[in-house]
Design a protein around this motif. Structure first.
Motif, PDB file in Angstrom:
ATOM      1  N   ALA A  52      16.770  48.166 -17.719  1.00  0.00           N
ATOM      2  CA  ALA A  52      15.984  49.039 -16.847  1.00  0.00           C
ATOM      3  C   ALA A  52      16.181  48.664 -15.386  1.00  0.00           C
ATOM      4  CB  ALA A  52      14.506  48.966 -17.227  1.00  0.00           C
ATOM      5  N   GLU A  53      16.185  47.375 -15.091  1.00  0.00           N
ATOM      6  CA  GLU A  53      16.395  46.945 -13.703  1.00  0.00           C
ATOM      7  C   GLU A  53      17.782  47.327 -13.217  1.00  0.00           C
ATOM      8  OE1 GLU A  53      15.477  42.811 -13.242  1.00  0.00           O
ATOM      9  OE2 GLU A  53      13.341  43.152 -13.588  1.00  0.00           O
ATOM     10  N   THR A  54      18.780  47.143 -14.038  1.00  0.00           N
ATOM     11  CA  THR A  54      20.145  47.513 -13.670  1.00  0.00           C
ATOM     12  C   THR A  54      20.245  49.012 -13.440  1.00  0.00           C
ATOM     13  OG1 THR A  54      21.012  45.670 -14.945  1.00  0.00           O
ATOM     14  CG2 THR A  54      22.546  47.447 -14.422  1.00  0.00           C
ATOM     15  N   THR A  55      19.598  49.776 -14.278  1.00  0.00           N
ATOM     16  CA  THR A  55      19.645  51.234 -14.141  1.00  0.00           C
ATOM     17  C   THR A  55      19.006  51.690 -12.845  1.00  0.00           C
ATOM     18  OG1 THR A  55      19.610  51.495 -16.536  1.00  0.00           O
ATOM     19  CG2 THR A  55      18.988  53.406 -15.224  1.00  0.00           C
ATOM     20  N   VAL A  56      17.820  51.169 -12.541  1.00  0.00           N
ATOM     21  CA  VAL A  56      17.092  51.624 -11.356  1.00  0.00           C
ATOM     22  C   VAL A  56      17.701  51.073 -10.068  1.00  0.00           C
ATOM     23  CG1 VAL A  56      14.875  51.448 -10.159  1.00  0.00           C
ATOM     24  CG2 VAL A  56      14.945  52.058 -12.562  1.00  0.00           C
ATOM     25  N   LEU A  57      18.100  49.820 -10.064  1.00  0.00           N
ATOM     26  CA  LEU A  57      18.544  49.189  -8.829  1.00  0.00           C
ATOM     27  C   LEU A  57      20.016  49.401  -8.508  1.00  0.00           C
ATOM     28  CD1 LEU A  57      16.619  45.819  -9.103  1.00  0.00           C
ATOM     29  CD2 LEU A  57      16.057  47.798  -7.688  1.00  0.00           C
ATOM     30  N   VAL A  58      20.836  49.670  -9.515  1.00  0.00           N
ATOM     31  CA  VAL A  58      22.272  49.799  -9.265  1.00  0.00           C
ATOM     32  C   VAL A  58      22.793  51.173  -9.681  1.00  0.00           C
ATOM     33  CG1 VAL A  58      24.550  48.840  -9.761  1.00  0.00           C
ATOM     34  CG2 VAL A  58      22.592  47.316  -9.542  1.00  0.00           C
ATOM     35  N   LEU A  59      22.571  51.545 -10.922  1.00  0.00           N
ATOM     36  CA  LEU A  59      23.188  52.769 -11.431  1.00  0.00           C
ATOM     37  C   LEU A  59      22.594  54.041 -10.839  1.00  0.00           C
ATOM     38  CD1 LEU A  59      23.697  51.746 -15.157  1.00  0.00           C
ATOM     39  CD2 LEU A  59      25.307  51.612 -13.264  1.00  0.00           C
ATOM     40  N   LEU A  60      21.283  54.091 -10.656  1.00  0.00           N
ATOM     41  CA  LEU A  60      20.654  55.289 -10.087  1.00  0.00           C
ATOM     42  C   LEU A  60      21.130  55.560  -8.660  1.00  0.00           C
ATOM     43  CD1 LEU A  60      18.630  57.574 -10.575  1.00  0.00           C
ATOM     44  CD2 LEU A  60      16.830  56.030  -9.808  1.00  0.00           C
ATOM     45  N   PRO A  61      21.131  54.552  -7.750  1.00  0.00           N
ATOM     46  CA  PRO A  61      21.677  54.827  -6.416  1.00  0.00           C
ATOM     47  C   PRO A  61      23.170  55.160  -6.427  1.00  0.00           C
ATOM     48  CG  PRO A  61      20.348  52.831  -6.373  1.00  0.00           C
ATOM     49  CD  PRO A  61      20.491  53.225  -7.800  1.00  0.00           C
ATOM     50  N   MET A  62      23.923  54.537  -7.323  1.00  0.00           N
ATOM     51  CA  MET A  62      25.342  54.854  -7.393  1.00  0.00           C
ATOM     52  C   MET A  62      25.580  56.271  -7.910  1.00  0.00           C
ATOM     53  SD  MET A  62      27.454  52.855  -6.092  1.00  0.00           S
ATOM     54  CE  MET A  62      28.866  53.690  -6.748  1.00  0.00           C
ATOM     55  N   CYS A  63      24.794  56.703  -8.866  1.00  0.00           N
ATOM     56  CA  CYS A  63      24.912  58.090  -9.341  1.00  0.00           C
ATOM     57  C   CYS A  63      24.565  59.067  -8.221  1.00  0.00           C
ATOM     58  CB  CYS A  63      24.008  58.320 -10.544  1.00  0.00           C
ATOM     59  SG  CYS A  63      24.622  57.572 -12.056  1.00  0.00           S
ATOM     60  N   ALA A  64      23.517  58.749  -7.442  1.00  0.00           N
ATOM     61  CA  ALA A  64      23.156  59.603  -6.310  1.00  0.00           C
ATOM     62  C   ALA A  64      24.297  59.678  -5.304  1.00  0.00           C
ATOM     63  CB  ALA A  64      21.886  59.079  -5.644  1.00  0.00           C
ATOM     64  N   GLN A  65      24.909  58.550  -5.006  1.00  0.00           N
ATOM     65  CA  GLN A  65      26.029  58.549  -4.064  1.00  0.00           C
ATOM     66  C   GLN A  65      27.193  59.364  -4.597  1.00  0.00           C
ATOM     67  OE1 GLN A  65      27.672  54.728  -2.891  1.00  0.00           O
ATOM     68  NE2 GLN A  65      29.676  55.702  -2.765  1.00  0.00           N
ATOM     69  N   THR A  66      27.501  59.215  -5.868  1.00  0.00           N
ATOM     70  CA  THR A  66      28.609  59.957  -6.453  1.00  0.00           C
ATOM     71  C   THR A  66      28.337  61.456  -6.421  1.00  0.00           C
ATOM     72  OG1 THR A  66      29.144  58.075  -7.862  1.00  0.00           O
ATOM     73  CG2 THR A  66      30.031  60.204  -8.525  1.00  0.00           C
ATOM     74  N   VAL A  67      27.101  61.848  -6.687  1.00  0.00           N
ATOM     75  CA  VAL A  67      26.743  63.270  -6.632  1.00  0.00           C
ATOM     76  C   VAL A  67      26.853  63.789  -5.199  1.00  0.00           C
ATOM     77  CG1 VAL A  67      24.833  64.891  -6.949  1.00  0.00           C
ATOM     78  CG2 VAL A  67      25.346  63.226  -8.716  1.00  0.00           C
ATOM     79  N   PHE A  68      26.420  62.987  -4.213  1.00  0.00           N
ATOM     80  CA  PHE A  68      26.571  63.387  -2.812  1.00  0.00           C
ATOM     81  C   PHE A  68      28.040  63.549  -2.425  1.00  0.00           C
ATOM     82  CE2 PHE A  68      22.191  61.796  -1.623  1.00  0.00           C
ATOM     83  CZ  PHE A  68      21.728  63.038  -1.213  1.00  0.00           C
ATOM     84  N   VAL A  69      28.880  62.635  -2.857  1.00  0.00           N
ATOM     85  CA  VAL A  69      30.310  62.736  -2.556  1.00  0.00           C
ATOM     86  C   VAL A  69      30.890  63.992  -3.208  1.00  0.00           C
ATOM     87  CG1 VAL A  69      32.566  61.658  -2.964  1.00  0.00           C
ATOM     88  CG2 VAL A  69      30.660  60.284  -2.147  1.00  0.00           C
TER      89      VAL A  69
END
Length: 143
Positions: A52-69
């Motif tokens: 859960a920590e990995t998902t919220v702190l790393v994967l969620l922001p990275m998914c947001a960045q990828t969607v923005f790109v």
């Protein structure tokens, strides 16, 4: 201008914004709902990997960045003048950059029960620092 690509880019930007807002609320939110992802078991043999920590702190922001790109690439591709440059230069560059960032972050978080301390929000950093020290002490006793 290709209106369908522009609408897809807009939808991607809105989705990326929603993911970013969720990531920010989970990092800074004070309510129990926004801090439900925090692993409260502490360091030790029963903790395991903090998904859960990995998902919220790393994967969620990275998914947001990828969607923005992806939204930016789609928005630029909707302009007729830029479409040819997009196919030859910008899309491959964006894909390569995103893949490199994903690889680096996945290498940082792989096989760790406690993420690097700089990833944690300030309110959780001291707890995780103590757990890192505890794990180092445990490892030192085994050697």
């Amino acid at each position: 201008m290709d209106l369908s690509l522009a609408l897809v880019a807009l939808a991607l930007f809105l989705f990326g914004g929603a993911l970013t807002a969720l990531a920010m609320l989970c990092r800074a939110g004070r309510g129990r709902v926004f801090r439900a992802w925090v692993d409260t078991h502490g360091a030790g043999p029963g903790r395991g990997f903090a998904y859960a920590e990995t998902t919220v702190l790393v994967l969620l922001p990275m998914c947001a960045q990828t969607v923005f790109v992806a939204g930016g690439v789609g928005g630029l591709a909707s302009v007729d003048v830029l479409r040819e440059a997009m196919a030859s230069v910008l899309v491959p560059a964006a894909v390569i950059l995103e893949v490199l960032i994903w690889v680096v972050l996945l290498l940082l978080i792989g096989y760790r029960s406690v993420l690097p301390l700089w990833i944690y929000p300030a309110w959780l950093r001291e707890t995780r620092r103590a757990e890192v020290e505890h794990l180092r002490a445990q490892r030192g006793r085994r050697l």
